[in-house]
Design an enzyme around this catalytic site. Structure first.
Site, mmCIF file in Angstrom:
data_model
loop_
_atom_site.group_PDB
_atom_site.id
_atom_site.type_symbol
_atom_site.label_atom_id
_atom_site.label_comp_id
_atom_site.label_asym_id
_atom_site.label_seq_id
_atom_site.Cartn_x
_atom_site.Cartn_y
_atom_site.Cartn_z
ATOM 1 N N GLU A 275 0.833 -1.206 0.000
ATOM 2 C CA GLU A 275 0.000 0.000 0.000
ATOM 3 C C GLU A 275 0.870 1.259 0.000
ATOM 4 O OE1 GLU A 275 -4.049 -1.598 2.110
ATOM 5 O OE2 GLU A 275 -2.769 -0.317 3.324
ATOM 6 N N GLU A 288 2.178 0.385 4.133
ATOM 7 C CA GLU A 288 2.216 -0.935 4.770
ATOM 8 C C GLU A 288 2.061 -2.036 3.734
ATOM 9 O OE1 GLU A 288 -0.920 -2.232 7.306
ATOM 10 O OE2 GLU A 288 -2.499 -1.362 6.094
ATOM 11 N N ARG A 292 -1.747 -10.966 2.932
ATOM 12 C CA ARG A 292 -2.912 -11.847 2.788
ATOM 13 C C ARG A 292 -3.692 -11.435 1.553
ATOM 14 N NH1 ARG A 292 -6.535 -7.890 3.842
ATOM 15 N NH2 ARG A 292 -5.937 -6.395 5.445
ATOM 16 N N VAL A 295 -9.911 -7.795 0.651
ATOM 17 C CA VAL A 295 -11.331 -7.667 0.309
ATOM 18 C C VAL A 295 -11.477 -7.287 -1.173
ATOM 19 C CG1 VAL A 295 -13.433 -6.336 0.744
ATOM 20 C CG2 VAL A 295 -11.952 -6.971 2.660
HETATM 21 P P1 ADP Z 1 -4.488 0.490 8.631
HETATM 22 O O1 ADP Z 1 -3.490 -0.602 8.749
HETATM 23 O O2 ADP Z 1 -5.156 0.808 9.939
HETATM 24 O O3 ADP Z 1 -5.453 0.274 7.521
HETATM 25 P P2 ADP Z 1 -2.812 2.274 7.016
HETATM 26 O O4 ADP Z 1 -1.453 2.620 7.435
HETATM 27 O O5 ADP Z 1 -2.964 1.271 5.923
HETATM 28 O O6 ADP Z 1 -3.649 1.798 8.305
HETATM 29 O O7 ADP Z 1 -3.583 3.593 6.598
HETATM 30 C C1 ADP Z 1 -4.968 3.615 6.319
HETATM 31 C C2 ADP Z 1 -5.360 4.898 5.639
HETATM 32 O O8 ADP Z 1 -5.022 6.030 6.451
HETATM 33 C C3 ADP Z 1 -4.655 5.159 4.324
HETATM 34 O O9 ADP Z 1 -5.299 4.554 3.257
HETATM 35 C C4 ADP Z 1 -4.726 6.686 4.220
HETATM 36 O O10 ADP Z 1 -6.002 7.078 3.786
HETATM 37 C C5 ADP Z 1 -4.576 7.112 5.648
HETATM 38 N N1 ADP Z 1 -3.163 7.418 5.958
HETATM 39 C C6 ADP Z 1 -2.254 6.569 6.471
HETATM 40 N N2 ADP Z 1 -1.059 7.187 6.627
HETATM 41 C C7 ADP Z 1 -1.206 8.442 6.197
HETATM 42 C C8 ADP Z 1 -0.332 9.581 6.103
HETATM 43 N N3 ADP Z 1 0.944 9.550 6.510
HETATM 44 N N4 ADP Z 1 -0.837 10.735 5.595
HETATM 45 C C9 ADP Z 1 -2.133 10.807 5.190
HETATM 46 N N5 ADP Z 1 -2.997 9.775 5.266
HETATM 47 C C10 ADP Z 1 -2.559 8.600 5.763
#
Ligand code: ADP
Length: 454
Positions: A275, A288, A292, A295
């Site tokens: 991601e 991240e 797996r 969805v």
């Molecule tokens: P989770 O594991 O809880 O899903 P993620 O790290 O994948 O968390 O982040 C989920 C969402 O949060 C991302 O898709 C984005 O929309 C937002 N996000 C995460 N990190 C950032 C960042 N540094 N700046 C802006 N938005 C972020």
């Protein structure tokens, strides 16, 4: 070769796995909780074993009972689906030590990518850019404030063990930081029994663009293009599409290569997702890896013509991927709407209960992955997703028009769902123009009257 698979999951993904197995001539064993007796996956699997009470902690999270069921039924492999034990390195290890193939990566890759701080460090070493922030978890509030100032506000505070948008808070200055830091830590402690948090620069109005990876046990790592998952509410995805309307062939090449390098750095095997968040200029940052199936995997399947669940089983069998990067083409556009049992007119309040009439759309370019039917009782114990509508066509315009048409046909009586919300989005000029960032949903909801969704 795998001949019988235990599906350690429920709902639409369990059904999705049953379907792939049936086409491959592989027998399936469903394990289920007392609340899921009526679920389609239990009825359609070859065998089914009840493993405990309705709460996930008493059933779908009980590794011991799942492994006992696997041994009683003599299965060769376990497919964990998404959620539950799918990213639990200990469970993967237990499967490995019981000689049951875990259909997913090796436990050491899950561990590596499951700790977000270590994951970031790992991909950085492979020259993949990450969002500026703390090097790993912050030790104290004082240290955290110092880093926040250095990185520059706004910052996002995230749980090391995070997932599903929980334990994530945004701070715009020192004052809000002090408050949000404690909220994030408490939330993380509650949700994951791990209160450690780390900091990142908050990228304003980014897109969420992720790359699907397939990696075999012979060292071949490929990407299957991107999915744009920018339409999110509270960091939870609602709509996903492929290709991203923001993507160019050049950017895809760059991001695809970075995604492959990140997976290689994790010595990854099987299906996974890298991601990124992408700013308006096309700078992209790793956030991240999900180790797996996801969805939103069907949009990639419809665009590439590759069945990801079958590929997972193929890889778990120790076989080589039968295609190369150059063979993977993106000739269609696909969009997925998550149908949740929630009331979008009442702040997305959960709406469990009994489904009266259920009629799902069909026709050219329409796929529905769902485990529910007329008379199905939605248990209150699990997440609210009751199905996924995936529509595809030669162009984005066709896919969107088809989605609007299919949503108008979709009937789910007796409960509230996100169907009317999705229909409104499919008709929204900003969305149609392909301009949605992660800020889109909040803006859309603030300029739309909730009554529209009831
Ligand atoms: P989770 O594991 O809880 O899903 P993620 O790290 O994948 O968390 O982040 C989920 C969402 O949060 C991302 O898709 C984005 O929309 C937002 N996000 C995460 N990190 C950032 C960042 N540094 N700046 C802006 N938005 C972020």
């Amino acid at each position: 070769m795998i001949q019988k698979i235990l599906i350690a999951n429920r709902g639409e993904i369990a059904l999705r796995i049953v379907r792939a197995c049936r086409e491959l001539g592989i027998k399936t064993l469903a394990v289920y909780s007392e609340a899921d007796v009526q679920s389609l996956h239990v009825q359609l699997a070859d065998e089914a074993i009840c493993i405990g009470g309705p709460k996930s902690a008493d059933s779908y999270l009980r590794a011991d009972r799942i492994i006992s069921a696997a041994e009683i039924a003599d299965v060769d492999a376990i497919h964990p689906g998404y959620g539950f034990l799918s990213e639990n390195a200990k469970f993967a290890e237990q499967c490995e030590s019981c000689n049951i193939k875990f259909i997913g990566p090796k436990s050491k890759s899950i561990k590596l990518m499951g700790d977000k701080a270590i994951a970031k460090e790992t991909v950085r070493k492979a020259s993949v850019q990450t969002v500026p922030g703390s090097d790993g978890p912050v030790e104290s509030e004082a240290e955290a404030v110092k880093i926040a100032r250095k990185v520059g506000y706004p910052v996002i505070i995230k749980a090391v063990a995070g997932g599903g948008g929980r334990g994530m808070r945004i701070a715009h200055n020192d004052v809000s930081f002090a408050k949000e830091y404690h909220v994030a830590r408490n939330e993380a402690e509650k949700a994951f029994s791990d209160g450690r948090v780390y900091l990142e620069k908050y990228i304003e109005r980014p897109r969420h663009i992720e790359f699907q990876i397939l990696a075999d046990s012979h060292g071949k790592v490929l990407h299957l293009g991107e999915r744009d998952c920018s339409v999110q509410r509270r960091h939870q995805k609602l709509i996903e599409e492929s290709p991203s309307p923001f993507m160019t062939p050049d950017l895809r090449k760059k991001m695809g290569k970075a995604a492959v390098r990140a997976a290689e750095a994790a010595e990854y095997e099987n299906a996974g997702t890298i991601e990124f968040i992408v700013d308006a200029k096309g700078n992209f940052y790793f956030i991240e890896m999900n180790t797996r199936i996801q969805v939103e995997h069907p949009v990639t399947e419809e665009v590439t013509g590759i069945d990801l669940i079958k590929q997972q089983i193929h890889i778990a069998n120790g076989l080589e991927l039968e295609f190369d990067q150059k063979d993977i083409t993106f000739t269609k556009h696909a969009i997925e709407c998550r149908i949740n049992a929630e009331d979008p007119a009442r702040n997305f309040a959960p709406s469990p209960g009994t489904i009266g009439l259920y009629y799902s759309p069909g026709g050219h370019g329409v796929r529905v992955d769902s485990h529910v039917y007329s008379g199905y009782v939605i248990p209150p114990y699990y997440d609210s997703m009751i199905g996924k509508l995936i529509c595809f066509g030669a162009t984005r315009k066709m896919a969107l028009e088809r989605a609007y048409r299919a949503l108008s046909e979709y009937l789910v009586r007796g409960i509230k769902t996100t169907i009317p919300l999705h229909r409104a989005i499919m008709a929204d000029p900003l969305f149609i123009e392909g301009k949605a960032t992660t800020a889109y949903m909040e803006e859309f909801l603030s300029r739309t009257t909730p009554e529209l969704f009831s």
